[in-house]
Design a protein around this motif. Sequence first.
Motif, PDB file in Angstrom:
ATOM      1  N   VAL A  48      44.466  50.130  41.196  1.00 20.93           N
ATOM      2  CA  VAL A  48      44.863  48.782  40.756  1.00 20.93           C
ATOM      3  C   VAL A  48      44.363  48.511  39.333  1.00 20.93           C
ATOM      4  O   VAL A  48      45.129  48.042  38.480  1.00 20.93           O
ATOM      5  N   ILE A  49      43.091  48.808  39.092  1.00 25.35           N
ATOM      6  CA  ILE A  49      42.494  48.503  37.777  1.00 25.35           C
ATOM      7  C   ILE A  49      43.236  49.255  36.662  1.00 25.35           C
ATOM      8  O   ILE A  49      43.556  48.682  35.626  1.00 25.35           O
ATOM      9  N   ARG A  50      43.512  50.525  36.913  1.00 28.92           N
ATOM     10  CA  ARG A  50      44.206  51.318  35.878  1.00 28.92           C
ATOM     11  C   ARG A  50      45.615  50.803  35.659  1.00 28.92           C
ATOM     12  O   ARG A  50      46.102  50.762  34.538  1.00 28.92           O
ATOM     13  N   PHE A  51      46.283  50.388  36.753  1.00 28.28           N
ATOM     14  CA  PHE A  51      47.622  49.815  36.578  1.00 28.28           C
ATOM     15  C   PHE A  51      47.549  48.550  35.719  1.00 28.28           C
ATOM     16  O   PHE A  51      48.342  48.355  34.795  1.00 28.28           O
ATOM     17  N   LEU A  52      46.584  47.675  36.034  1.00 26.74           N
ATOM     18  CA  LEU A  52      46.464  46.419  35.282  1.00 26.74           C
ATOM     19  C   LEU A  52      46.237  46.676  33.799  1.00 26.74           C
ATOM     20  O   LEU A  52      46.846  46.031  32.938  1.00 26.74           O
ATOM     21  N   ARG A  53      45.360  47.635  33.486  1.00 29.25           N
ATOM     22  CA  ARG A  53      45.063  47.960  32.084  1.00 29.25           C
ATOM     23  C   ARG A  53      46.318  48.467  31.378  1.00 29.25           C
ATOM     24  O   ARG A  53      46.651  48.051  30.283  1.00 29.25           O
ATOM     25  N   GLN A  54      47.002  49.387  32.068  1.00 35.52           N
ATOM     26  CA  GLN A  54      48.182  50.002  31.458  1.00 35.52           C
ATOM     27  C   GLN A  54      49.302  48.973  31.305  1.00 35.52           C
ATOM     28  O   GLN A  54      49.959  48.887  30.270  1.00 35.52           O
ATOM     29  N   ASP A  55      49.487  48.134  32.332  1.00 36.68           N
ATOM     30  CA  ASP A  55      50.556  47.135  32.293  1.00 36.68           C
ATOM     31  C   ASP A  55      50.302  46.110  31.182  1.00 36.68           C
ATOM     32  O   ASP A  55      51.236  45.655  30.530  1.00 36.68           O
ATOM     33  N   PHE A  56      49.033  45.786  30.976  1.00 35.44           N
ATOM     34  CA  PHE A  56      48.690  44.801  29.937  1.00 35.44           C
ATOM     35  C   PHE A  56      49.099  45.305  28.551  1.00 35.44           C
ATOM     36  O   PHE A  56      49.533  44.528  27.707  1.00 35.44           O
ATOM     37  N   THR A  57      48.978  46.607  28.347  1.00 33.39           N
ATOM     38  CA  THR A  57      49.308  47.139  27.018  1.00 33.39           C
ATOM     39  C   THR A  57      50.803  46.998  26.715  1.00 33.39           C
ATOM     40  O   THR A  57      51.188  46.850  25.570  1.00 33.39           O
TER      41      THR A  57
END
Lengths: 104, 179
Positions: A48-57
């Motif tokens: 989840v955390i990695r998805f959130l970081r990537q999606d934010f970019t």
Amino acid sequence: MPVTELNGHQVHIDDEGFLTQFAEWDEDLGKVLAAQIGIALTEAHWKVIRFLRQDFTTQGVTATARRVQTVGGVPVKEQFVLFPKKPAKKMAYIAGLPKPQGCV
Amino acid sequence: MTTTTAPAPVLVPNFDDDTEADRKLAIICSKGNLDMAYPGLIMANAALGEGVETMIFFTFWGFDMIIKSRMNDLQFSPAGNAAMHLPIGDMHLPQSLAPMPGMTAVATKMLKKQIADLGVPEVPDFLDQIVAAGGHLWACRMSADMNKLTETDLRDDVEGIISAADFIDKTAGAQLLFI
């Protein structure tokens, strides 16, 4: 904007404690943030955390719980298990992102 | 001139984990128009995301939201809605045109598209998400009797068909929203 020291680094936070500078976060800091709210990160949390970081970019805003399900592939039910009670805010906090703005 | 200031103390957001989760929200959904189905669902979803126990009671026209054969076909009509605007600026849709044949279908299609563009799910999907987030769905006994419907006609995750009195009993201490 207060500056505080976490894990040996100075980081900018807002008046609730959420990080405000995307680049000041790394995965070690994510562990520290998670520990502060009583969460020990497993691989399921990291997905989840990695998805959130990537999606934010790409989106420039924090994904909502709905988006974490539909785009990130982690069902809402599981999000409530991983990040109890207030998943959207807790996920954003650990990922070093602003609280999600979307209603759904 | 350089100034050095000590870093601010570590600040951890308050997620209310320490407090007993005693906040409850009861929502009564009494409308079955597409546009009036959403407010209750959006508030329910928001409340669940904030750790608030949420119970929804479907009654009268709101019953259509949980009837398997109708829940995918909720409609939006501009008739009687003076706040309905054309897609151009602030122009009103004249009310004399609102009841024209085909208008409801067009308006429904437009509203569904606008909702989908925001990443907001259709009503049945939205209820799936609400249940996944821990929400409770209840159906109104009188509405079921009037429509001659039983539990088999309703979504499987509706927890039961209950009387108004039972719902009031189950939601003791809750904040209440009637839509």
